[in-house]
Design an enzyme around this catalytic site. Structure first.
Site: not given
Ligand code: NAP
Ligand code: MG
Length: 484
Positions: A180, A255, A289, A386
């Site tokens: 997804k 992650e 991240c 962050e």
């Molecule tokens: P996010 O809002 O958590 O979204 C990540 C994924 O989860 C997307 O595919 C999102 O779908 C999905 N998602 C959202 N709500 C969900 C739910 N209730 N159930 C299941 N899936 C759900 O994060 P983001 O804004 O895309 O990314 C930024 C964050 O990711 C930052 O905090 C960053 O630090 C972290 N990050 C961490 C790493 C690492 O390796 N540690 C790498 C990259 C990013 P939709 O977007 O389609 O709603």
């Protein structure tokens, strides 16, 4: 317009080897962040589509995919890696259009995806159990087996790299995947799935269902037919996914975010450190991240480091992805508003320098110039939370003990960097810093796919990348034969 622009129709999902519209035919708009313009539509996958994808993955495991020899899986992944390599320009163009990443950074991501597939293709037939010297009369050994159906929920910031480290490793281990991608970044996931078909991956081994997190994502995280979830994204969503998986008693790899520090001591080689200090903050416009959003500097070199970083910042240029400048736009208007909110909260701080948004950057793009703040108190929100944007804070320290306390003083623990010529100090800090990776006199080690990666604390748990990921994507079974 969809198919003409992208070379395929991004409004289709891939389930069991068939490209089709999602149940109900829903669509979501696709935005180019460099212009703030809608450039196409993607599918709004539903819970019913996730059911079908999980079913198809299960069927693949019971069918041709599950029957393949490990060496053959490896060959398929290696072939896929070569196809990615041959399509770097296409993939990079799609990524630049979809997430606003400067073209050369998008090319680097595509190269990393190819490298993950090369690595995991080569590793597929080299992961095995071992004999166990148990009691006389027994022969005991362990087997490493795939979990079964693995769910992969990924963010928008590095889609290709995360597909490589997560889906690449899971497939190498013989799992069947349901991916997804993030709603804001689906194009390269879809293009990758088409290349996987071309490489000969059996139907159902990889299924891709774009859609909203709360719909398709939540359905995948809580699906009773999924045996392992790999999630990369934010802390609150990661916690929700772990809770959903717990109801099915399914393991998760999380992650999550970071607030990673680089520690600069008075005895550091500043010429070597400088490019790493700045690049690790502004790469992908800070939406990384493992971004080094905190630069901890010992007092005796504070002025010099601040001045030299500020000089670099003043030369940084932000503009559309195709102009391939230092920074592109942020992913969305919402992300821009979030980062600008932090910039207003930093109004009480000393701004050391600010880069520029080029004058001809398209008006609707989500641009934020990079900001460097000087002498930030470690308790300030900009030094603790962050931001996920091009904002770095310089935080002064007096001695090693204070540096460690500040470095370890957030809820996160993803990566850390140390700049010092003192070998004993390097070894002490490598042990004392709370982080999943510690870099001594470098930062990021060039991204190495071989290097296990993951966090502690709110940065998550479990490890991806390297051989370690193959252990995570497998189950260890013990076989004990009593033969006398
Ligand atoms: P996010 O809002 O958590 O979204 C990540 C994924 O989860 C997307 O595919 C999102 O779908 C999905 N998602 C959202 N709500 C969900 C739910 N209730 N159930 C299941 N899936 C759900 O994060 P983001 O804004 O895309 O990314 C930024 C964050 O990711 C930052 O905090 C960053 O630090 C972290 N990050 C961490 C790493 C690492 O390796 N540690 C790498 C990259 C990013 P939709 O977007 O389609 O709603
Ligand atoms: Mg987009």
């Amino acid at each position: 317009m969809n198919a003409d622009t992208f070379g395929f129709d991004p409004a289709e999902i891939l389930v069991g080897g068939t490209w089709r519209a999602p149940e109900g035919g829903g669509r979501l708009s696709l935005e180019d962040p460099s212009r703030g313009a809608v450039i196409g539509e993607i599918a709004r996958g539903t819970a019913a589509d996730i059911d079908a994808a999980v079913e198809a993955a299960g069927a693949a495991l019971r069918g041709p995919w599950g029957a393949l020899a490990a060496a053959e899986r490896g060959r398929l992944l290696s072939r896929l890696g070569r196809l990615v390599e041959q399509n770097i320009e296409h993939l990079a163009t799609l990524e630049a259009m979809d997430v606003g990443k400067p073209l050369s950074q998008a090319r680097a991501d595509a190269r990393a995806l190819a490298r993950y597939l090369e690595f995991y293709g080569g590793a597929a037939d080299k992961i095995m159990g071992e004999p166990n010297a148990y009691l006389p009369g027994y022969t005991v050994y362990t087997l490493r087996e795939p979990h079964g159906v693995t769910g992969h929920i990924i963010p928008w910031n590095y889609p290709m790299q995360i597909i490589g480290r997560s889906v690449g490793a899971a497939l190498a281990m013989g799992n069947a995947c349901v991916l997804k991608p993030a709603e804001e970044a689906c194009l390269t996931a879809l293009a990758f799935a088409r290349l996987a078909e071309e490489a000969g991956l059996p139907a159902g081994a990889l299924n891709v269902v774009p859609g909203l997190g709360e719909e398709a994502g939540a359905a995948l995280a809580g699906h009773p037919g999924v045996h392992h979830i790999s999630f990369t994204g934010s802390v609150p969503v990661g916690a929700a996914i772990q809770a959903a998986a717990a109801r099915n008693v399914v393991p998760v790899t999380l992650e999550l975010g970071g607030k990673s520090p680089q520690l600069v001591f008075g005895d550091a080689d500043l010429d070597a450190a400088l490019p790493f200090l700045v690049n690790a903050g502004i790469q992908n416009a800070g939406q990384t991240c493992s971004a080094a959003s905190r630069i901890l500097v010992q007092r005796d070199v504070l002025d010099e480091v601040t001045e030299r970083m500020a000089a670099r910042y003043a030369a940084l240029r932000t503009g559309p992805a195709d102009a391939d400048l230092d920074l592109g736009p942020l992913i969305s208007g919402a992300q821009k508003a979030r980062v600008e909110g932090y910039l207003s909260r930093g109004a009480d701080l000393e701004l050391a320098a600010c880069g520029e948004v080029v004058a001809n950057a398209p008006g609707g793009g989500h641009y934020v110039a990079p900001h460097l703040f000087a002498a930030v108190p470690p308790g300030h929100p900009l030094a603790r939370e962050e931001i996920f944007g091009p904002v770095q804070t310089i935080i002064p320290f007096e001695d090693e003990a204070e540096a460690i306390a500040i470095a370890n003083g957030t809820d996160f623990g993803l990566v850390a960097g140390v700049w010092s010529r003192d070998g004993a100090r390097q070894m002490r800090l490598a042990r004392k810093l709370r982080a999943g990776q510690v870099f001594l006199n470098n930062y990021g080690a060039g991204g190495g796919v071989e290097l296990p990666f993951g966090g502690i604390g709110k940065s998550g748990h479990g490890r991806e990348k390297g051989f370690e990921a193959l252990y995570g994507f497998s189950v260890l079974k013990t076989v004990a034969a009593l033969h006398g």
